[in-house]
Design an enzyme around this catalytic site. Structure first.
Site, mmCIF file in Angstrom:
data_model
loop_
_atom_site.group_PDB
_atom_site.id
_atom_site.type_symbol
_atom_site.label_atom_id
_atom_site.label_comp_id
_atom_site.label_asym_id
_atom_site.label_seq_id
_atom_site.Cartn_x
_atom_site.Cartn_y
_atom_site.Cartn_z
ATOM 1 N N TYR A 1 0.842 -1.201 0.000
ATOM 2 C CA TYR A 1 0.000 0.000 0.000
ATOM 3 C C TYR A 1 0.867 1.236 0.000
ATOM 4 C CZ TYR A 1 -4.997 -0.568 0.173
ATOM 5 O OH TYR A 1 -6.298 -0.757 -0.190
ATOM 6 N N GLU B 1 -0.513 4.929 -0.351
ATOM 7 C CA GLU B 1 -1.287 6.156 -0.594
ATOM 8 C C GLU B 1 -0.380 7.373 -0.483
ATOM 9 O OE1 GLU B 1 -4.759 6.169 1.885
ATOM 10 O OE2 GLU B 1 -5.588 4.418 0.867
ATOM 11 N N ASP C 1 -8.086 13.221 -24.651
ATOM 12 C CA ASP C 1 -8.047 11.816 -24.236
ATOM 13 C C ASP C 1 -7.406 11.041 -25.389
ATOM 14 O OD1 ASP C 1 -8.542 9.142 -23.797
ATOM 15 O OD2 ASP C 1 -10.577 9.447 -23.033
ATOM 16 N N THR D 1 -5.316 5.667 -21.335
ATOM 17 C CA THR D 1 -5.069 4.348 -20.772
ATOM 18 C C THR D 1 -3.636 3.989 -21.171
ATOM 19 O OG1 THR D 1 -6.058 3.449 -22.767
ATOM 20 C CG2 THR D 1 -7.437 3.458 -20.793
ATOM 21 N N LYS E 1 -3.281 0.186 -24.631
ATOM 22 C CA LYS E 1 -3.744 0.057 -26.013
ATOM 23 C C LYS E 1 -2.519 0.125 -26.935
ATOM 24 C CE LYS E 1 -8.449 1.639 -25.071
ATOM 25 N NZ LYS E 1 -8.620 2.476 -23.869
ATOM 26 N N ARG F 1 -2.687 -2.827 -17.935
ATOM 27 C CA ARG F 1 -3.932 -2.051 -17.825
ATOM 28 C C ARG F 1 -3.737 -0.976 -16.776
ATOM 29 N NH1 ARG F 1 -7.520 -4.871 -20.948
ATOM 30 N NH2 ARG F 1 -9.086 -3.260 -20.641
HETATM 31 N N1 DSN Z 1 -13.378 0.132 -24.065
HETATM 32 C C1 DSN Z 1 -12.406 0.950 -24.727
HETATM 33 C C2 DSN Z 1 -12.385 0.690 -26.188
HETATM 34 O O1 DSN Z 1 -12.550 -0.449 -26.558
HETATM 35 O O2 DSN Z 1 -12.178 1.610 -26.966
HETATM 36 C C3 DSN Z 1 -12.631 2.368 -24.443
HETATM 37 O O3 DSN Z 1 -12.884 2.519 -23.095
#
Ligand code: DSN
Length: 416
Positions: free
Chosen positions: A53, A55, A199, A225, A228, A234
């Site tokens: 942990y 924080e 974003d 994120t 990707k 993740r």
């Molecule tokens: N779920 C993601 C996507 O597939 O684009 C976006 O949050």
């Protein structure tokens, strides 16, 4: 002490994980938001850091025992700052949605106005869509794409901004195949005194690798994120200028989250290290080249594409003229070993749960080393299935082709 393995302790879960790994190995994964993280990223992301942990932020924690955690988070921050050329990085958001909610919390109070791209036009839920907290707790005004060419309607963005004087404007997409004009958004935000949030979840790997223009210097805040096109674990992150650093940090912790997921942060540090290598530029460029090749192959078979093609990693196919719904096509394609998701197309006459389109993308196939030749074959197989979704012979033939292609391209991060 030799501890029993997962297979001994919980054979059911071990076997399901093994099957999922085999599925990832034996299929052509075209979900535009998915990828294969490397073995190194996966090792860091599933390590003993899970036990700790922490924080707070490096140098200012609410728990003892941070000697190594501080080093990991600081290294991650420095690498991300270098990769994107930003003044400040918060690497604690659990994923993209919490990152976007933290941006709302940093700059707005409930009821304040925002402007963002509508979900059916390719935006994200958290840019103010009505079923999301960002559309429910804030006064969200949504722009779309033009009916004529399905490109983002910048005139509408400017008009909504002038009318509603939002505190926050979102740009960035989840189902949009074209370059985002960050400079045009920045001008509109400046004109009305709004914070501009970009974003870049889908395109952060392309931005890092120079295959898409960067919003740095134009957007006040950038969210993403990490799993990707960036090929990390993740997770989520928020990049910003020194001016907004403290507001963002406070909004993430203690505003929205508790203890950061240290294992994800370590995985992101490794992914950033990988993305800082010269080979990542070639990877990012190849993702886009592959998407263009796949788009050409589909177009040559009469599959119609939203906006007529792609500039990035993503293609949105409108299957209306093929007389098959997106859902039926996606199910048939999966039977043939090609995995994508059904998706609404702009101005879709069908319902979101059975829309007219499918969304595909090339990050994962590119991570396996597939190139132009493979994209053209995949495009042809997809068209075969789309044109005959109920023909078991076609599906069986394509499944065989897919399996033999997959056997030639090892996937990063898998154990076999
Ligand atoms: N779920 C993601 C996507 O597939 O684009 C976006 O949050």
């Amino acid at each position: 002490m030799t501890e029993p393995t997962l297979a001994h302790v919980d054979p059911e879960i071990a076997s399901l994980i093994q099957k999922e790994e085999k599925r990832q190995l034996d299929t052509i994964r075209l979900i535009a938001s998915e990828n294969y993280a490397s073995r190194a990223v996966n090792e860091a992301a599933s390590s003993v850091l899970n036990n700790k942990y922490s924080e707070g932020y490096p140098g200012k924690r609410y728990y003892q025992g941070q000697a190594h955690i501080d080093g990991i988070e600081s290294l991650c921050i420095e690498r991300i700052k270098k990769l994107f050329g930003v003044e400040h990085a918060n690497v604690q958001p659990y994923s993209g949605s919490p990152a976007n909610l933290a941006v709302h919390y940093a700059f707005l109070r409930p009821g304040d106005s925002t402007v963002g791209l509508a979900l059916p036009a390719g935006g994200h839920l958290t840019h103010g869509w009505k079923v999301s907290i960002t559309g429910d707790f804030f006064s969200a005004h949504q722009y779309g794409v033009r009916e004529s060419d399905h490109r983002i309607d910048m005139d509408q963005v400017a008009a909504l901004a002038r009318e509603h004087k939002p505190k926050l404007i979102w740009c960035g997409t989840t189902a949009y195949p074209r370059t985002i004009d960050f400079a045009a958004f920045a001008q509109i935000a400046r004109d009305v005194g709004a914070v501009l949030a970009a974003d870049i979840a889908h395109i952060s790997g392309l931005v890092a690798g120079g295959a898409h223009p960067s919003p740095v210097g134009l957007a006040d805040v950038i969210t993403s994120t990490t799993h990707k096109t960036l090929r990390g674990p993740r997770g989520g992150m928020i990049l910003t200028t020194a001016k907004h650093a403290s507001a963002i940090d406070k909004a993430v912790f203690p505003g929205l989250q508790g203890g950061p997921h240290n294992s994800a942060i370590a995985g992101l540090a490794v992914a950033a290290h990988e993305a800082l290598q010269p080979s990542f530029k070639a990877y990012a460029k190849q993702i886009v080249d592959n998407a263009k090749a796949l788009a050409d192959a589909l177009l040559s078979r009469g599959v119609s594409l939203v906006t007529g093609g792609t500039d990035n990693h993503l293609i949105l196919c409108d299957l209306t003229s093929k007389n098959v719904s997106g859902k039926r096509a996606a199910i048939a394609l999966e039977s043939a070993g090609i995995v994508c998701n059904y998706n609404s197309v702009p101005f879709d006459k069908r319902k979101p749960f059975d829309p007219s389109g499918i969304r595909i993308g090339t990050p994962a196939t590119t991570s396996r080393g597939m190139k132009d030749v493979e994209m053209r074959l995949i495009g042809g197989w997809m068209a075969d299935v789309i044109e005959a979704p109920d023909d078991a012979k076609v599906i069986e033939r394509v499944r065989g082709e897919v399996l033999s292609m997959c056997a030639q391209f090892p996937a990063p991060g898998l154990t076999r």
